[in-house]
Design an enzyme around this catalytic site. Structure first.
Site, mmCIF file in Angstrom:
data_model
loop_
_atom_site.group_PDB
_atom_site.id
_atom_site.type_symbol
_atom_site.label_atom_id
_atom_site.label_comp_id
_atom_site.label_asym_id
_atom_site.label_seq_id
_atom_site.Cartn_x
_atom_site.Cartn_y
_atom_site.Cartn_z
ATOM 1 N N GLY A 71 0.816 -1.217 0.000
ATOM 2 C CA GLY A 71 0.000 0.000 0.000
ATOM 3 C C GLY A 71 0.844 1.260 0.000
ATOM 4 O O GLY A 71 0.535 2.230 -0.708
ATOM 5 N N THR A 72 1.899 1.257 0.767
ATOM 6 C CA THR A 72 2.745 2.447 0.872
ATOM 7 C C THR A 72 3.373 2.785 -0.478
ATOM 8 O O THR A 72 3.342 3.942 -0.914
ATOM 9 C CB THR A 72 3.834 2.212 1.945
ATOM 10 O OG1 THR A 72 3.181 2.003 3.203
ATOM 11 C CG2 THR A 72 4.784 3.393 2.050
ATOM 12 N N ASN A 151 -8.518 3.747 8.060
ATOM 13 C CA ASN A 151 -7.988 2.614 8.810
ATOM 14 C C ASN A 151 -8.174 2.743 10.320
ATOM 15 O O ASN A 151 -8.116 1.745 11.028
ATOM 16 C CB ASN A 151 -6.505 2.418 8.480
ATOM 17 C CG ASN A 151 -5.722 3.712 8.492
ATOM 18 O OD1 ASN A 151 -6.026 4.644 7.736
ATOM 19 N ND2 ASN A 151 -4.730 3.793 9.337
ATOM 20 N N GLN A 179 -8.005 -0.499 2.903
ATOM 21 C CA GLN A 179 -8.890 -1.064 3.933
ATOM 22 C C GLN A 179 -10.164 -1.680 3.358
ATOM 23 O O GLN A 179 -10.908 -2.335 4.091
ATOM 24 C CB GLN A 179 -9.256 0.018 4.966
ATOM 25 C CG GLN A 179 -8.099 0.390 5.898
ATOM 26 C CD GLN A 179 -7.740 -0.725 6.874
ATOM 27 O OE1 GLN A 179 -8.562 -1.553 7.258
ATOM 28 N NE2 GLN A 179 -6.484 -0.755 7.292
ATOM 29 N N SER A 199 -3.309 -3.531 -0.783
ATOM 30 C CA SER A 199 -2.206 -4.248 -0.160
ATOM 31 C C SER A 199 -2.663 -5.638 0.269
ATOM 32 O O SER A 199 -3.691 -5.779 0.933
ATOM 33 C CB SER A 199 -1.734 -3.457 1.058
ATOM 34 O OG SER A 199 -0.739 -4.183 1.744
ATOM 35 N N ALA A 200 -1.879 -6.667 -0.103
ATOM 36 C CA ALA A 200 -2.298 -8.055 0.127
ATOM 37 C C ALA A 200 -2.466 -8.406 1.607
ATOM 38 O O ALA A 200 -3.394 -9.120 1.977
ATOM 39 C CB ALA A 200 -1.296 -9.015 -0.518
ATOM 40 N N HIS A 201 -1.565 -7.882 2.457
ATOM 41 C CA HIS A 201 -1.607 -8.337 3.855
ATOM 42 C C HIS A 201 -2.799 -7.781 4.634
ATOM 43 O O HIS A 201 -3.031 -8.173 5.776
ATOM 44 C CB HIS A 201 -0.282 -8.048 4.579
ATOM 45 C CG HIS A 201 -0.068 -6.622 5.013
ATOM 46 N ND1 HIS A 201 -0.355 -6.200 6.291
ATOM 47 C CD2 HIS A 201 0.405 -5.537 4.354
ATOM 48 C CE1 HIS A 201 -0.037 -4.902 6.397
ATOM 49 N NE2 HIS A 201 0.420 -4.484 5.234
ATOM 50 N N THR A 237 12.480 -7.039 -10.341
ATOM 51 C CA THR A 237 12.002 -8.411 -10.535
ATOM 52 C C THR A 237 10.752 -8.637 -9.701
ATOM 53 O O THR A 237 10.701 -8.237 -8.535
ATOM 54 C CB THR A 237 13.112 -9.407 -10.120
ATOM 55 O OG1 THR A 237 14.277 -9.111 -10.880
ATOM 56 C CG2 THR A 237 12.677 -10.843 -10.355
ATOM 57 N N CYS A 325 1.575 7.325 21.691
ATOM 58 C CA CYS A 325 2.668 6.622 21.002
ATOM 59 C C CYS A 325 2.235 5.292 20.394
ATOM 60 O O CYS A 325 2.634 4.240 20.865
ATOM 61 C CB CYS A 325 3.860 6.433 21.932
ATOM 62 S SG CYS A 325 3.398 6.240 23.665
HETATM 63 C C1 LIG Z 1 -1.979 -0.517 5.878
HETATM 64 C C2 LIG Z 1 -2.366 0.674 5.081
HETATM 65 C C3 LIG Z 1 -1.490 1.223 4.130
HETATM 66 C C4 LIG Z 1 -0.082 0.728 3.935
HETATM 67 O O1 LIG Z 1 -0.026 -0.525 3.338
HETATM 68 P P1 LIG Z 1 1.335 -1.402 3.445
HETATM 69 O O2 LIG Z 1 1.124 -2.518 2.495
HETATM 70 O O3 LIG Z 1 1.414 -1.861 4.869
HETATM 71 O O4 LIG Z 1 2.456 -0.511 3.043
HETATM 72 C C5 LIG Z 1 -1.937 2.297 3.377
HETATM 73 N N1 LIG Z 1 -3.173 2.792 3.545
HETATM 74 C C6 LIG Z 1 -4.044 2.286 4.446
HETATM 75 C C7 LIG Z 1 -5.408 2.866 4.561
HETATM 76 C C8 LIG Z 1 -3.668 1.214 5.246
HETATM 77 O O5 LIG Z 1 -4.524 0.724 6.145
#
Ligand SMILES: *Cc1c(COP(=O)(O)O)cnc(C)c1O
Length: 385
Positions: A71-72, A151, A179, A199-201, A237, A325
Site C-alpha cells: 500500500g505504501t 484505517n 482497507q 495491499s495483500a496483507h 524483478t 505513542c
Molecule cells: C496498511 C495501510 C497502508 C499501507 O499498506 P502497506 O502494504 O502496509 O504498506 C496504506 N493505507 C491504508 C489505509 C492502510 O490501512
C-alpha cells in the site's frame, strides 16, 4: 489465557490456502518471470493468473494492474507519479486530513518540491464533503486523492460522487482502498476512480506485496526506474510467491465477500452493543452506518489508552489505540484530531478491528475482560488526578 487477535486493520493472518498457493514458488518454481525460457514462462504464468484474479476483484482490466511492494509504495507511486507527469499542467493536489501516513508523507514531500496541497477537513463522523472537493479545485489542480475507508475509524467515503466531480473537471482521481479491497465491494468503474491502491496483507495475503490500479490513459511517471517490468511502469524483478499469494487471496475474497461481510458485521454490532451496555462514558468514533464491517473505535473518558492496551495484552488481547505513542506514528492520532476529539478522548481511544477468523467466543472473551481492564486503568488515572 486465550490469545485473541483483534487488530485486523494493522494486518490480517495469512489464509492457509494463500500460504499453500505460494509454496511452489518459494521452492521448485523459482524462475524470473521476465525471462523467455521455460523457467521464466512457468513463473510468468503464475503472475498473469494472479493479475486476472486481482483485476477481477475490482472490475479492472488486467493491463491496468501494476504489482508493487504494498500500500505504501502504491500510494507513493500514485501521488509522486501523477505530480511529476503533470508538472507542466499544474502543481495543486487535493487530499483529506485523515489519509494514511503514506499519502500524507508523500504530500509533504511534494510540498517540499513546489507542489501546493489542500488538506480537506472532515465532519465529526469522519466524512469528506464532496462539495468541499469541488470548491477546492483550481485551474492548477492535477490530482485528487481521497481514501476509500479510514484505517482508524472505519468511515467509508462517498468515493463515487467525488470521482464524478473530479472526472467532470478532467482531474486524475486516486483512492487508497487498502482497507476496503477484499472486504467490501470495490469496483473501479462504479467508484469513478483513475487510480487505486491495495495491499495483500490487509486481506489475508502475504506482507510486502500489493498493487496499483492505473486506468488506461492516466498520466503518471513510474516511481521505480531501471527495468522494463510491468510494461515499464514499475522496475524490479516481480515478487512471484507474493503475487501468487495475493492472487489467491483475491480469488478467495471474490468468492466469499458477501458472506464474510455479513459475518463480520454481526460480530462488530455485537461488540458495539456489548461495550455500550457494559462501559460508562464510552463514545463510538466514526460513522454509525457508513463504516467498515470490521471496525470498532471507541473513546473512553478518563482512560489512558496505552495502559489499557497493556492490560488487554496481559490477557492475550491485541488491539490498538490512537493515543500518544502508537506503533506507526509519534504523536496523537491525526485522524481523531481531525474529527474534533479532545486530547482526553484521543488518549482514551481504542480500535478493535475484526476479520473472518474472529469467533463469537473471542468477542465474548473481550467483553468479559474489557470492563475490568477499564476499571483498573480508570482507578489509576483517578488516583493520580
Ligand atoms: C496498511 C495501510 C497502508 C499501507 O499498506 P502497506 O502494504 O502496509 O504498506 C496504506 N493505507 C491504508 C489505509 C492502510 O490501512
Amino acid at each position: 489465557m486465550k490469545r485473541t487477535y483483534l487488530d485486523y486493520a494493522s494486518t490480517t493472518p495469512t489464509d492457509p490456502a494463500v500460504a499453500a498457493a505460494m509454496q511452489p514458488y518459494l521452492t521448485g518454481i523459482f524462475g524470473n518471470p521476465s525471462n523467455a525460457h521455460s523457467f521464466g514462462k512457468e513463473a510468468r504464468k503464475a503472475v498473469e493468473a494472479a493479475r486476472r484474479s486481482v483485476a477481477g476483484l475490482i472490475g479492472a482490466k488486467t493491463h491496468e494492474i501494476v504489482f508493487t511492494s504494498g500500500g505504501t509504495e502504491s500510494n507513493n507511486t500514485a501521488l509522486k507519479g501523477v505530480a511529476h507527469a503533470n508538472r507542466s499542467r499544474g502543481n495543486h493536489i487535493i487530499t483529506s486530513s485523515i489519509e494514511h501516513h503514506s499519502v500524507l508523507g508523500s504530500c509533504e514531500f511534494l510540498e517540499s518540491t513546489g507542489c501546493s496541497v489542500t488538506y480537506l477537513p472532515v465532519d465529526p463522523e469522519g466524512m469528506v464533503d464532496p462539495e468541499s472537493v469541488l470548491k477546492a479545485i483550481t485551474p492548477k489542480t492535477i490530482l485528487v486523492s481521497i481514501m476509500h475507508a479510514n484505517n482508524e475509524i472505519g468511515t467509508i467515503q462517498n468515493i463515487a460522487e467525488i470521482g464524478k466531480l473530479a472526472r467532470e473537471k478532467g482531474i486524475t482521481f486516486h483512492t487508497d482502498a487498502v482497507q476496503t479491497v477484499g472486504h467490501i465491494p470495490v469496483n473501479v468503474d462504479s467508484l469513478n476512480v483513475d487510480m487505486l491502491s491495495a495491499s495483500a496483507h490487509k486481506f489475508y495475503g502475504p506482507k510486502g506485496v500489493g498493487f496499483l490500479y492505473i486506468r488506461l490513459g492516466t498520466r503518471f511517471s513510474p516511481f521505480m526506474h531501471g527495468g522494463m517490468q510491468e510494461k515499464s511502469r514499475r522496475a524490479s524483478t516481480l515478487n512471484v510467491p507474493g503475487i501468487a499469494g495475493m492472487g489467491k487471496a483475491a480469488e478467495i475474497a471474490s468468492g466469499g465477500l458477501g458472506e464474510e461481510m455479513l459475518y463480520v458485521t454481526l460480530l462488530r454490532d455485537r461488540l458495539i452493543k456489548g461495550i455500550g451496555d457494559s462501559i460508562s462514558r464510552a463514545h463510538l468514533n466514526g460513522h454509525p452506518s457508513l463504516r467498515l464491517p470490521g471496525n470498532v473505535n471507541y473513546s473512553f473518558e478518563n482512560v489512558e489508552g496505552e495502559l489499557l492496551l497493556q492490560h488487554l495484552d496481559e490477557e492475550g488481547i491485541a488491539c490498538s489505540s490512537g493515543s500518544a505513542c502508537s506503533a506507526d506514528s509519534s504523536g496523537p492520532s491525526h485522524v481523531l484530531t481531525a474529527i474534533g476529539l479532545s486530547s482526553e478522548l484521543i488518549a482514551g481511544s481504542l480500535r478493535i478491528s475484526l476479520g473472518k477468523y474472529v469467533k463469537e467466543d473471542d468477542i465474548d472473551y473481550f467483553l468479559e475482560v474489557l470492563p475490568e481492564a477499564i476499571k483498573k486503568v480508570r482507578s489509576l488515572t483517578e488516583v493520580i488526578e
